[in-house]
Design an enzyme around this catalytic site. Structure first.
Site, PDB file in Angstrom:
ATOM      1  N   ASP A 192       0.839  -1.206   0.000  1.00  0.00           N
ATOM      2  CA  ASP A 192       0.000   0.000   0.000  1.00  0.00           C
ATOM      3  C   ASP A 192       0.869   1.250   0.000  1.00  0.00           C
ATOM      4  O   ASP A 192       1.533   1.557   0.988  1.00  0.00           O
ATOM      5  CB  ASP A 192      -0.889  -0.004   1.250  1.00  0.00           C
ATOM      6  CG  ASP A 192      -1.847   1.191   1.277  1.00  0.00           C
ATOM      7  OD1 ASP A 192      -2.970   1.043   0.758  1.00  0.00           O
ATOM      8  OD2 ASP A 192      -1.461   2.260   1.785  1.00  0.00           O
ATOM      9  N   TYR A 220       2.950   9.781  -0.738  1.00  0.00           N
ATOM     10  CA  TYR A 220       4.036   9.250   0.110  1.00  0.00           C
ATOM     11  C   TYR A 220       5.404   9.492  -0.535  1.00  0.00           C
ATOM     12  O   TYR A 220       6.433   9.262   0.099  1.00  0.00           O
ATOM     13  CB  TYR A 220       3.866   7.747   0.373  1.00  0.00           C
ATOM     14  CG  TYR A 220       2.590   7.342   1.094  1.00  0.00           C
ATOM     15  CD1 TYR A 220       1.745   8.292   1.659  1.00  0.00           C
ATOM     16  CD2 TYR A 220       2.242   6.002   1.203  1.00  0.00           C
ATOM     17  CE1 TYR A 220       0.578   7.912   2.304  1.00  0.00           C
ATOM     18  CE2 TYR A 220       1.067   5.613   1.859  1.00  0.00           C
ATOM     19  CZ  TYR A 220       0.247   6.575   2.400  1.00  0.00           C
ATOM     20  OH  TYR A 220      -0.911   6.195   3.034  1.00  0.00           O
ATOM     21  N   LYS A 278      -2.649   5.741  -4.456  1.00  0.00           N
ATOM     22  CA  LYS A 278      -3.756   6.667  -4.165  1.00  0.00           C
ATOM     23  C   LYS A 278      -3.593   8.007  -4.886  1.00  0.00           C
ATOM     24  O   LYS A 278      -2.473   8.475  -5.081  1.00  0.00           O
ATOM     25  CB  LYS A 278      -3.838   6.932  -2.654  1.00  0.00           C
ATOM     26  CG  LYS A 278      -3.767   5.672  -1.812  1.00  0.00           C
ATOM     27  CD  LYS A 278      -3.989   5.909  -0.339  1.00  0.00           C
ATOM     28  CE  LYS A 278      -3.671   4.658   0.454  1.00  0.00           C
ATOM     29  NZ  LYS A 278      -2.280   4.568   0.886  1.00  0.00           N
ATOM     30  N   HIS A 315      -7.501   9.452  -2.076  1.00  0.00           N
ATOM     31  CA  HIS A 315      -6.836   9.515  -0.767  1.00  0.00           C
ATOM     32  C   HIS A 315      -7.668  10.226   0.293  1.00  0.00           C
ATOM     33  O   HIS A 315      -7.639   9.878   1.460  1.00  0.00           O
ATOM     34  CB  HIS A 315      -5.469  10.207  -0.933  1.00  0.00           C
ATOM     35  CG  HIS A 315      -4.455   9.813   0.085  1.00  0.00           C
ATOM     36  ND1 HIS A 315      -3.110   9.724  -0.184  1.00  0.00           N
ATOM     37  CD2 HIS A 315      -4.564   9.479   1.395  1.00  0.00           C
ATOM     38  CE1 HIS A 315      -2.463   9.359   0.912  1.00  0.00           C
ATOM     39  NE2 HIS A 315      -3.333   9.207   1.877  1.00  0.00           N
ATOM     40  N   ASN A 371     -10.763   7.364   3.809  1.00  0.00           N
ATOM     41  CA  ASN A 371     -11.212   8.433   4.707  1.00  0.00           C
ATOM     42  C   ASN A 371     -12.591   8.976   4.358  1.00  0.00           C
ATOM     43  O   ASN A 371     -12.888  10.138   4.640  1.00  0.00           O
ATOM     44  CB  ASN A 371     -10.179   9.580   4.711  1.00  0.00           C
ATOM     45  CG  ASN A 371      -8.820   9.093   5.156  1.00  0.00           C
ATOM     46  OD1 ASN A 371      -8.693   8.529   6.240  1.00  0.00           O
ATOM     47  ND2 ASN A 371      -7.807   9.252   4.317  1.00  0.00           N
ATOM     48  N   GLN A 422     -10.602   2.757   2.807  1.00  0.00           N
ATOM     49  CA  GLN A 422      -9.481   2.629   3.747  1.00  0.00           C
ATOM     50  C   GLN A 422      -9.587   3.756   4.775  1.00  0.00           C
ATOM     51  O   GLN A 422      -9.451   4.929   4.423  1.00  0.00           O
ATOM     52  CB  GLN A 422      -8.163   2.717   2.980  1.00  0.00           C
ATOM     53  CG  GLN A 422      -6.948   2.460   3.848  1.00  0.00           C
ATOM     54  CD  GLN A 422      -5.642   2.641   3.088  1.00  0.00           C
ATOM     55  OE1 GLN A 422      -4.908   3.601   3.283  1.00  0.00           O
ATOM     56  NE2 GLN A 422      -5.339   1.708   2.206  1.00  0.00           N
ATOM     57  N   TRP A 429      -6.275   1.679   7.948  1.00  0.00           N
ATOM     58  CA  TRP A 429      -4.967   2.346   8.037  1.00  0.00           C
ATOM     59  C   TRP A 429      -4.672   2.589   9.521  1.00  0.00           C
ATOM     60  O   TRP A 429      -5.598   2.608  10.345  1.00  0.00           O
ATOM     61  CB  TRP A 429      -4.860   3.580   7.170  1.00  0.00           C
ATOM     62  CG  TRP A 429      -5.616   4.849   7.474  1.00  0.00           C
ATOM     63  CD1 TRP A 429      -6.672   5.335   6.759  1.00  0.00           C
ATOM     64  CD2 TRP A 429      -5.323   5.845   8.485  1.00  0.00           C
ATOM     65  NE1 TRP A 429      -7.065   6.549   7.272  1.00  0.00           N
ATOM     66  CE2 TRP A 429      -6.258   6.890   8.330  1.00  0.00           C
ATOM     67  CE3 TRP A 429      -4.368   5.949   9.489  1.00  0.00           C
ATOM     68  CZ2 TRP A 429      -6.273   8.030   9.154  1.00  0.00           C
ATOM     69  CZ3 TRP A 429      -4.383   7.079  10.310  1.00  0.00           C
ATOM     70  CH2 TRP A 429      -5.317   8.094  10.149  1.00  0.00           C
ATOM     71  N   ARG A 432       9.697  -7.272  12.880  1.00  0.00           N
ATOM     72  CA  ARG A 432       8.324  -6.817  13.127  1.00  0.00           C
ATOM     73  C   ARG A 432       7.404  -7.183  11.962  1.00  0.00           C
ATOM     74  O   ARG A 432       6.241  -7.511  12.167  1.00  0.00           O
ATOM     75  CB  ARG A 432       8.292  -5.309  13.371  1.00  0.00           C
ATOM     76  CG  ARG A 432       8.894  -4.918  14.713  1.00  0.00           C
ATOM     77  CD  ARG A 432       8.825  -3.414  14.879  1.00  0.00           C
ATOM     78  NE  ARG A 432       9.358  -2.997  16.162  1.00  0.00           N
ATOM     79  CZ  ARG A 432       9.604  -1.730  16.481  1.00  0.00           C
ATOM     80  NH1 ARG A 432       9.362  -0.767  15.610  1.00  0.00           N
ATOM     81  NH2 ARG A 432      10.090  -1.422  17.665  1.00  0.00           N
TER      82      ARG A 432
HETATM   83  N1  LIG Z   1      -5.307   6.398   3.507  1.00  0.00           N
HETATM   84  C1  LIG Z   1      -4.780   7.117   4.465  1.00  0.00           C
HETATM   85  O1  LIG Z   1      -5.152   8.285   4.696  1.00  0.00           O
HETATM   86  C2  LIG Z   1      -3.700   6.530   5.305  1.00  0.00           C
HETATM   87  C3  LIG Z   1      -3.234   7.194   6.455  1.00  0.00           C
HETATM   88  C4  LIG Z   1      -2.224   6.607   7.209  1.00  0.00           C
HETATM   89  C5  LIG Z   1      -1.706   5.379   6.815  1.00  0.00           C
HETATM   90  N2  LIG Z   1      -2.157   4.752   5.689  1.00  0.00           N
HETATM   91  C6  LIG Z   1      -1.621   3.422   5.256  1.00  0.00           C
HETATM   92  O2  LIG Z   1      -1.723   2.516   6.362  1.00  0.00           O
HETATM   93  C7  LIG Z   1      -0.426   1.978   6.629  1.00  0.00           C
HETATM   94  C8  LIG Z   1      -0.293   1.655   8.107  1.00  0.00           C
HETATM   95  O3  LIG Z   1      -0.533   2.781   8.900  1.00  0.00           O
HETATM   96  P1  LIG Z   1       0.630   3.673   9.555  1.00  0.00           P
HETATM   97  O4  LIG Z   1       1.925   3.412   8.871  1.00  0.00           O
HETATM   98  O5  LIG Z   1       0.141   5.073   9.542  1.00  0.00           O
HETATM   99  O6  LIG Z   1       0.696   3.218  11.066  1.00  0.00           O
HETATM  100  P2  LIG Z   1       0.688   1.813  11.862  1.00  0.00           P
HETATM  101  O7  LIG Z   1       0.859   0.676  10.926  1.00  0.00           O
HETATM  102  O8  LIG Z   1      -0.499   1.850  12.757  1.00  0.00           O
HETATM  103  O9  LIG Z   1       1.952   1.965  12.806  1.00  0.00           O
HETATM  104  C9  LIG Z   1       3.254   2.004  12.305  1.00  0.00           C
HETATM  105  C10 LIG Z   1       4.205   2.197  13.492  1.00  0.00           C
HETATM  106  O10 LIG Z   1       4.209   1.010  14.306  1.00  0.00           O
HETATM  107  C11 LIG Z   1       5.550   0.530  14.448  1.00  0.00           C
HETATM  108  N3  LIG Z   1       5.442  -0.955  14.468  1.00  0.00           N
HETATM  109  C12 LIG Z   1       5.022  -1.745  13.461  1.00  0.00           C
HETATM  110  N4  LIG Z   1       4.945  -3.026  13.862  1.00  0.00           N
HETATM  111  C13 LIG Z   1       5.327  -3.050  15.166  1.00  0.00           C
HETATM  112  C14 LIG Z   1       5.444  -4.084  16.124  1.00  0.00           C
HETATM  113  N5  LIG Z   1       5.126  -5.344  15.823  1.00  0.00           N
HETATM  114  N6  LIG Z   1       5.877  -3.752  17.384  1.00  0.00           N
HETATM  115  C15 LIG Z   1       6.187  -2.467  17.682  1.00  0.00           C
HETATM  116  N7  LIG Z   1       6.102  -1.443  16.808  1.00  0.00           N
HETATM  117  C16 LIG Z   1       5.668  -1.728  15.559  1.00  0.00           C
HETATM  118  C17 LIG Z   1       6.304   1.056  13.257  1.00  0.00           C
HETATM  119  O11 LIG Z   1       7.664   1.247  13.588  1.00  0.00           O
HETATM  120  P3  LIG Z   1       8.886   0.709  12.640  1.00  0.00           P
HETATM  121  O12 LIG Z   1       8.563   1.039  11.220  1.00  0.00           O
HETATM  122  O13 LIG Z   1      10.045   1.505  13.193  1.00  0.00           O
HETATM  123  O14 LIG Z   1       8.989  -0.751  12.905  1.00  0.00           O
HETATM  124  C18 LIG Z   1       5.626   2.432  13.066  1.00  0.00           C
HETATM  125  O15 LIG Z   1       6.180   3.377  13.944  1.00  0.00           O
HETATM  126  C19 LIG Z   1       0.516   3.092   6.141  1.00  0.00           C
HETATM  127  O16 LIG Z   1       1.844   2.677   6.008  1.00  0.00           O
HETATM  128  C20 LIG Z   1      -0.158   3.484   4.856  1.00  0.00           C
HETATM  129  O17 LIG Z   1       0.134   2.552   3.827  1.00  0.00           O
HETATM  130  C21 LIG Z   1      -3.139   5.316   4.934  1.00  0.00           C
END
Ligand SMILES: NC(=O)c1ccc[n+]([C@@H]2O[C@H](COP(=O)([O-])OP(=O)(O)OC[C@H]3O[C@@H](n4cnc5c(N)ncnc54)[C@H](OP(=O)(O)O)[C@@H]3O)[C@@H](O)[C@H]2O)c1
Length: 272
Positions: A33, A38, A63, A96, A125, A146, A172, A223
């Site tokens: 994704d 990004y 997106k 997005h 969103n 998403q 997300w 992780r």
């Molecule tokens: N459509 C939208 O508006 C939108 C908005 C936000 C995100 N997204 C998508 O959703 C995806 C996921 O959301 P996100 O990246 O915002 O946040 P997330 O997946 O909720 O959290 C990521 C954070 O968690 C840490 N982490 C991951 N696995 C872990 C584990 N097993 N133990 C401890 N820490 C861990 C990562 O650190 P490290 O990387 O340092 O391991 C990072 O700091 C994004 O990458 C993106 O593709 C979409």
């Protein structure tokens, strides 16, 4: 569509992003994704080209950014994403944000779908009243919405509406982007201990058990492996009920209803 994927938000360094996607694919993730905003579609594309997994086994999501939310803007943005990713088609293309001329953009996406450039289209969103508006307006129902979904922001009524329209929910921030002490949360940790799993794994498992696709992000291979290792245990109804109590009913990350937030996103330009 795989029920679990790998997100690359906040991985701007091309080398780090490319390596993370290569590691994720080697770990077993098949859904990647990304997003035009990004600024890492090229790095994702390089990893796709190098990974050794046939294209048809991968599921690539990108997106459309707010700046390009119009019929003509989306036409161009789809071509740009295809070029940057080095692909002839995108598996899932999402709007997005529910901002700008997203109906015009969606029409362009419907056409690109017919041309085979996009296999499926959807949104991100889209809170319930935006989703209802879109679904009542367009010809092709969005395949996916998403949105932010994790134990502290569960959005049950939004999920019910998605179900009504046949839209697949995708989470997300499945870890609340690390907020709210999720990785050491006492309730998630205690539930995990029963199954030899971490709080992170419980959070992901809870979402998939309620029918939500998850796309956790990590740049650490161990992780990535941990986050993928959620398919060999089952939360009980009691576990699910305990986690249901953690909902605080709002995001602690963004406020889509705030005019300042909307204005800020409109001001964020990703190209000339
Ligand atoms: N459509 C939208 O508006 C939108 C908005 C936000 C995100 N997204 C998508 O959703 C995806 C996921 O959301 P996100 O990246 O915002 O946040 P997330 O997946 O909720 O959290 C990521 C954070 O968690 C840490 N982490 C991951 N696995 C872990 C584990 N097993 N133990 C401890 N820490 C861990 C990562 O650190 P490290 O990387 O340092 O391991 C990072 O700091 C994004 O990458 C993106 O593709 C979409």
């Amino acid at each position: 569509m795989p029920l679990e994927g790998f997100g690359v938000f906040q991985v701007p360094d091309p080398a780090v992003c490319e390596q993370a996607v290569l590691d994720a694919i080697a770990t077993g993730y098949r859904l990647i994704d990304t997003a035009a905003a990004y600024m890492n579609e090229e790095a994702v594309g390089k990893a796709i080209a190098k990974c050794g997994v046939p294209r048809e086994e991968l599921f690539i999501t990108t997106k459309l950014w707010v700046q390009d939310a119009s019929y003509e803007g989306a036409k161009k943005a789809i071509e740009t994403s295809l070029r940057k990713l080095g692909l002839t088609y995108i598996d899932l293309y999402l709007i997005h944000q529910p901002m700008g001329d997203y109906i015009g953009a969606y029409r362009a996406m419907e056409e690109a779908c017919k041309e085979g450039k996009l296999k499926a289209i959807g949104v991100c969103n889209f809170y319930p009243n935006r989703l209802a508006d879109l679904c009542e307006t367009v010809d092709v129902m969005p395949a996916v919405n998403q949105v932010e979904l994790h134990p502290f922001f569960q959005q049950e009524s939004a999920l019910a509406l998605m179900k009504e329209y046949g839209v697949v929910p995708e989470a997300w921030g499945p870890f609340a982007e690390g907020n709210h002490g999720i990785f050491t949360h006492p309730v998630l940790t205690a539930i995990g201990q029963k199954y030899g799993k971490t709080a992170a794994q419980v959070a992901l498992r809870w979402n998939v058990q309620r029918g939500v696709v998850v796309i956790p992000k990590s740049v650490h291979k161990e992780r990535m492996e941990q986050n993928m290792d959620i398919w060999n245990f089952q939360l009980t109804d009691e576990d699910m009920a305990e986690i249901a109590k953690l909902d605080i009913g709002h995001s602690e990350i963004v406020d889509h209803s705030a005019p300042g937030f909307v204005k800020m996103l409109h001001g964020m330009k990703i190209h000339d």
